[in-house]
Design an enzyme around this catalytic site. Structure first.
Site, short mmCIF file in Angstrom:
data_model
loop_
_atom_site.label_atom_id
_atom_site.label_comp_id
_atom_site.label_asym_id
_atom_site.label_seq_id
_atom_site.Cartn_x
_atom_site.Cartn_y
_atom_site.Cartn_z
N ARG A 49 15.61 14.89 -35.76
CA ARG A 49 16.84 14.41 -36.37
C ARG A 49 17.69 13.69 -35.33
O ARG A 49 17.65 14.03 -34.16
CB ARG A 49 17.65 15.58 -36.94
CG ARG A 49 16.94 16.38 -38.01
CD ARG A 49 17.82 17.52 -38.47
NE ARG A 49 17.17 18.33 -39.51
CZ ARG A 49 17.75 19.39 -40.10
NH1 ARG A 49 18.97 19.75 -39.74
NH2 ARG A 49 17.11 20.06 -41.02
N ASP A 51 21.90 12.54 -35.03
CA ASP A 51 23.20 12.68 -35.68
C ASP A 51 23.80 11.33 -36.04
O ASP A 51 23.30 10.28 -35.60
CB ASP A 51 24.16 13.44 -34.76
CG ASP A 51 23.78 14.90 -34.59
OD1 ASP A 51 23.12 15.45 -35.49
OD2 ASP A 51 24.14 15.49 -33.56
N TYR A 109 15.38 11.33 -24.28
CA TYR A 109 16.68 10.77 -24.67
C TYR A 109 17.33 10.10 -23.47
O TYR A 109 17.15 10.52 -22.32
CB TYR A 109 17.62 11.88 -25.17
CG TYR A 109 17.36 12.33 -26.59
CD1 TYR A 109 18.02 11.74 -27.67
CD2 TYR A 109 16.46 13.36 -26.86
CE1 TYR A 109 17.79 12.16 -28.97
CE2 TYR A 109 16.22 13.79 -28.16
CZ TYR A 109 16.90 13.19 -29.21
OH TYR A 109 16.67 13.60 -30.50
N ARG A 195 24.19 15.72 -25.94
CA ARG A 195 25.60 15.32 -25.81
C ARG A 195 26.42 16.42 -25.14
O ARG A 195 27.36 16.14 -24.40
CB ARG A 195 26.16 14.95 -27.18
CG ARG A 195 25.58 13.65 -27.72
CD ARG A 195 25.72 13.52 -29.23
NE ARG A 195 27.12 13.49 -29.62
CZ ARG A 195 27.52 13.59 -30.89
NH1 ARG A 195 26.63 13.74 -31.86
NH2 ARG A 195 28.80 13.54 -31.18
#
Length: 242
Positions: A49, A51, A109, A195
């Site tokens: 997923r 966001d 990421y 994050r």
């Protein structure tokens, strides 16, 4: 037959990858395009997923079809019907036991920041208005490789069975006079984990917390002790390996 689809997307206009009841998602747009072209309802399963507002340099998903597909032609036609902020890179037939999510061995990421005002980066990088000690931030990032429980960086109330992750890369990279990215790779990630990690590393770089305090946050496993979650627009799902 099972097919893998590699896509890229600008997440600015979307409420994340996964279909939402009250917002537009990347998954919805991809399924609509495939269903239109293949003339039957198609459901896709993603590698993970993202966001709302998060981008993907590479996202992988799969769907099943009873009929063989000309993958080159489908990729081309899909590119013509998808919104301009989503592109199809390739489609390939894979074995039936391959799964876009569960077969993935590593996900990467990158989080982009810049320290000098640049209007052309505002959607894809976060502007920092204070000095950052990147050497110190890299020392803290190296500590991420020494632990396997990342509960301190998991979104409160997240429905997960385990908070264990095998992080194999964590480092800040300078790309220009005032631009940087943080790269982190692991077998899996928790919701909001990247994050939250970046926000805590920024606190280290601002000298708001010490390396010892960062280590205690890692060991303690309390989300309230870690830094604030960084804005979504600087985050990219960069690569998925199988």
């Amino acid at each position: 037959m099972r097919y893998f689809v590699w896509i890229r997307f600008d997440g600015t206009a979307y409420h994340g990858w996964q279909i939402q009841p009250n917002g537009m998602s990347v998954q919805e747009k991809l399924q609509d395009g495939l269903s239109l072209l293949l003339r039957r309802p198609i459901e896709v399963v993603g590698a993970g997923r993202t966001d709302a507002g998060v981008h993907a340099h590479q996202m992988v998903c799969h769907f099943d079809s009873e009929q063989p597909i000309d993958t080159t032609q489908l990729c081309y036609r899909l590119g013509r019907v998808l919104p301009r902020d989503i592109s199809c890179e390739k489609i390939e037939a894979v074995s039936a036991d391959m799964h876009a999510r569960f077969s993935a061995r590593r996900r990467v990421y990158r989080y982009f920041i810049h320290t000098k005002r640049d209007p052309f980066l505002r959607h894809y990088s976060v502007e920092m208005h204070y000095p950052l000690d990147f050497d110190l931030m890299n020392q803290a990032a190296a500590q991420l490789l020494t632990v396997d429980d990342f509960k301190a960086f998991c979104k409160a109330g997240a429905d997960v069975k385990t908070t264990l992750c095998d992080v194999t890369t964590a480092q800040w990279v300078k790309t220009g006079e005032s631009s940087y990215y943080f790269e982190i790779a692991a077998n899996r990630f928790l919701r909001n984990m990247v994050r939250a990690v970046v926000g805590t590393l920024v606190d280290v770089g601002r000298k708001r917390i010490s390396l010892e305090q960062f280590d205690r946050i890692l060991q303690g496993g309390t989300r309230s002790d870690a830094g604030e979650s960084m804005p979504a627009n600087g985050l990219f799902l960069w690569q998925v390996d199988y």
